[in-house]
Design a protein around this motif. Structure first.
Motif, short mmCIF file in Angstrom:
data_model
loop_
_atom_site.label_atom_id
_atom_site.label_comp_id
_atom_site.label_asym_id
_atom_site.label_seq_id
_atom_site.Cartn_x
_atom_site.Cartn_y
_atom_site.Cartn_z
N LEU A 139 0.81 -1.21 0.00
CA LEU A 139 0.00 0.00 0.00
C LEU A 139 0.85 1.27 0.00
CD1 LEU A 139 -2.82 -1.00 2.50
CD2 LEU A 139 -3.13 -0.36 0.10
N ALA A 140 1.90 1.28 0.82
CA ALA A 140 2.76 2.46 0.88
C ALA A 140 3.36 2.75 -0.49
CB ALA A 140 3.85 2.25 1.92
N ALA A 141 3.83 1.70 -1.16
CA ALA A 141 4.45 1.88 -2.48
C ALA A 141 3.42 2.27 -3.53
CB ALA A 141 5.16 0.60 -2.88
N GLU A 142 2.27 1.62 -3.51
CA GLU A 142 1.24 1.91 -4.52
C GLU A 142 0.69 3.32 -4.37
OE1 GLU A 142 -3.34 0.67 -5.57
OE2 GLU A 142 -2.10 -0.77 -4.44
N LEU A 143 0.42 3.74 -3.12
CA LEU A 143 -0.21 5.03 -2.86
C LEU A 143 0.80 6.17 -2.72
CD1 LEU A 143 -2.87 3.78 -0.28
CD2 LEU A 143 -3.23 4.28 -2.71
N GLY A 144 2.08 5.83 -2.60
CA GLY A 144 3.11 6.84 -2.44
C GLY A 144 3.01 7.60 -1.14
N ILE A 145 2.75 6.88 -0.05
CA ILE A 145 2.58 7.50 1.26
C ILE A 145 3.55 6.91 2.28
CG2 ILE A 145 0.13 8.00 0.89
CD1 ILE A 145 -0.49 5.51 2.64
N PHE A 146 3.69 7.62 3.39
CA PHE A 146 4.36 7.06 4.56
C PHE A 146 3.28 6.38 5.39
CE2 PHE A 146 7.10 10.52 3.25
CZ PHE A 146 8.36 9.96 3.31
N LEU A 147 3.39 5.09 5.55
CA LEU A 147 2.37 4.32 6.26
C LEU A 147 2.94 3.80 7.58
CD1 LEU A 147 -0.39 3.06 6.52
CD2 LEU A 147 0.34 1.23 4.96
N VAL A 190 7.18 1.81 10.37
CA VAL A 190 6.90 2.91 9.44
C VAL A 190 7.48 2.55 8.08
CG1 VAL A 190 7.24 5.36 8.93
CG2 VAL A 190 6.96 4.61 11.31
N PHE A 191 6.63 2.66 7.05
CA PHE A 191 7.02 2.31 5.68
C PHE A 191 7.12 3.58 4.83
CE2 PHE A 191 5.09 -1.38 7.52
CZ PHE A 191 5.85 -2.44 7.05
N SER A 192 8.11 3.61 3.96
CA SER A 192 8.31 4.74 3.06
C SER A 192 7.43 4.61 1.83
CB SER A 192 9.78 4.80 2.62
OG SER A 192 10.02 3.82 1.61
N PRO A 193 7.33 5.66 1.00
CA PRO A 193 6.56 5.57 -0.25
C PRO A 193 7.14 4.56 -1.24
CG PRO A 193 6.83 7.86 0.41
CD PRO A 193 7.73 7.05 1.30
N LYS A 194 8.29 4.01 -0.93
CA LYS A 194 8.85 2.94 -1.76
C LYS A 194 8.54 1.55 -1.17
CE LYS A 194 12.68 5.63 -3.68
NZ LYS A 194 14.17 5.71 -3.84
N GLY A 195 7.85 1.54 -0.06
CA GLY A 195 7.52 0.28 0.59
C GLY A 195 8.62 -0.27 1.47
N GLU A 196 9.61 0.56 1.75
CA GLU A 196 10.73 0.14 2.60
C GLU A 196 10.46 0.49 4.06
OE1 GLU A 196 14.14 1.04 -0.82
OE2 GLU A 196 13.68 2.54 0.72
N ILE A 197 10.99 -0.30 4.97
CA ILE A 197 10.83 -0.02 6.40
C ILE A 197 11.80 1.08 6.80
CG2 ILE A 197 11.06 -0.91 8.73
CD1 ILE A 197 10.16 -3.63 7.71
N LEU A 198 11.23 2.19 7.31
CA LEU A 198 12.05 3.31 7.77
C LEU A 198 12.39 3.22 9.25
CD1 LEU A 198 10.44 6.50 6.14
CD2 LEU A 198 12.59 5.39 5.53
N ALA A 199 11.47 2.68 10.03
CA ALA A 199 11.67 2.63 11.48
C ALA A 199 10.86 1.50 12.08
CB ALA A 199 11.26 3.96 12.12
N ILE A 200 11.40 0.94 13.16
CA ILE A 200 10.73 -0.11 13.94
C ILE A 200 10.81 0.28 15.41
CG2 ILE A 200 10.91 -2.50 14.73
CD1 ILE A 200 11.92 -3.25 11.97
N TYR A 201 9.69 0.14 16.10
CA TYR A 201 9.66 0.43 17.54
C TYR A 201 8.88 -0.66 18.26
CZ TYR A 201 8.08 2.38 21.98
OH TYR A 201 7.79 2.54 23.32
N ASP A 202 9.47 -1.24 19.28
CA ASP A 202 8.79 -2.23 20.13
C ASP A 202 8.32 -1.55 21.41
OD1 ASP A 202 9.35 -4.12 18.23
OD2 ASP A 202 10.94 -5.12 19.37
N LYS A 203 7.04 -1.72 21.71
CA LYS A 203 6.43 -1.08 22.88
C LYS A 203 7.24 -1.34 24.14
CE LYS A 203 1.89 -0.87 25.19
NZ LYS A 203 0.52 -1.44 25.16
N ILE A 204 7.55 -0.28 24.85
CA ILE A 204 8.41 -0.39 26.03
C ILE A 204 7.63 -0.73 27.29
CG2 ILE A 204 9.90 0.94 27.59
CD1 ILE A 204 10.89 2.50 25.12
N HIS A 205 6.52 -0.05 27.51
CA HIS A 205 5.78 -0.20 28.77
C HIS A 205 4.61 -1.17 28.61
CE1 HIS A 205 7.78 3.80 29.03
NE2 HIS A 205 8.08 3.33 30.22
N MET A 206 4.61 -2.21 29.40
CA MET A 206 3.59 -3.24 29.32
C MET A 206 2.38 -2.88 30.19
SD MET A 206 4.82 -5.70 27.26
CE MET A 206 5.16 -4.23 26.25
#
Length: 285
Positions: free
Chosen positions: A74-82, A102-118
């Motif tokens: 979707l990110a690549a097709e729509l050209g959005i940051f998803l 977070v995905f770039s408009p090319k469909g690449e992963i820009l950032a990953i975050y794992d929830k800290i507080h349970m």
């Protein structure tokens, strides 16, 4: 980056990742059609599942996850940051992370975050949650840079830990993100005030896509997705718990203006905490 349009997608995820991916796609396409170039989905976009055995059967590695695959496309097709607010990802060590991507408009992963507080709490009326029983907490705060704008990442219960948002803001974050699945009980009490407080005290925009309504696994979430400006004003909100999309324009320069008016980030000072009873007795000359 100048003024740009952002969207928060409100969902009611069930126990089927495939069905949730299809629902997500409809809403993300709606957001893009409204002109949003950054689109955020809520916490647990992939599946809302309380029963452990069902979770164990559903949750897979990142390369096999249907939400990740759909988001790339979707990110690549729509050209959005998803920004997938979170989905459950099985790590190489077999443990499960509550993970935002977070995905770039090319469909690449820009950032990953794992929830800290349970979310390990005992609420009124017998409502009890132990997120740590099923998920491994993260240990790193993350800032995603999107076209020169810095987005601080967080998930749901993280909202109650202002030090996380302060650290991200001191590192330059102009936008703070809080995709969530707040319970109805806690959402009715604290959702709006906490989101506006994080915006005001950090001079930052806050974007919070939420889960809403009664889910297949029996839990009930609050909905009411919000987009807040650095002065604490609500730019857009869903005044309900139904699936949908809210959109607002963001001007990153407004963050600097707010911080110039109330420079609390700059004025912050280190201090020590001393209990009055432990102070040294005053010695008379």
């Amino acid at each position: 980056m100048g003024v740009f349009k952002v969207a928060a997608v409100q969902m009611r995820s069930g126990e089927s990742p495939e069905r949730n991916a299809a629902d997500m796609e409809i809403l993300v396409r709606e957001a893009a059609a409204k002109g949003a170039t950054y689109v955020q989905t809520p916490e647990m976009t992939g599946a809302m599942v309380r029963e452990k055995q069902t979770r164990d059967a559903l949750f897979v590695s990142e390369d096999r996850d249907v939400i990740v695959k759909a988001a790339r496309r979707l990110a690549a097709e729509l050209g959005i940051f998803l920004h997938i607010g979170s989905t459950a990802i099985r790590r190489p060590d077999g443990k499960v992370a509550n993970r935002a991507l977070v995905f770039s408009p090319k469909g690449e992963i820009l950032a990953i975050y794992d929830k800290i507080h349970m979310f390990d709490v005992d609420l009124d009326h017998g409502e009890s949650w132990r997120e740590s029983d099923g998920y491994e907490p993260g240990s790193q705060a993350v800032i995603a840079e999107i076209d020169g704008v810095k987005f601080g990442m967080a998930i749901c219960y993280d909202l109650r830990f202002p030090q996380l948002f302060r650290a991200e803001s001191l590192a330059g974050a102009q936008v703070l993100t809080v995709p969530a699945a707040f319970t109805r009980q806690t959402g009715e009490a604290h959702w709006h005030v906490l989101l506006r407080a994080r915006a005001i005290e950090n001079g930052a925009f806050v974007i919070a896509a939420a889960q809403g309504g009664l889910h297949e696994d029996g839990r009930e979430t609050y909905g009411h997705s919000l987009i807040v400006d650095p002065w604490g004003r609500i730019l857009a909100q869903a005044d309900h718990d139904q699936p949908g999309v809210i959109v607002a324009e963001i001007d990153p320069a407004q963050s600097a203006l707010a911080r110039g008016k109330i420079p609390n980030l700059k004025n912050s000072r280190e201090f020590t905490l001393v209990k009055a009873s432990e102070k040294a007795e005053r010695v008379e000359p």
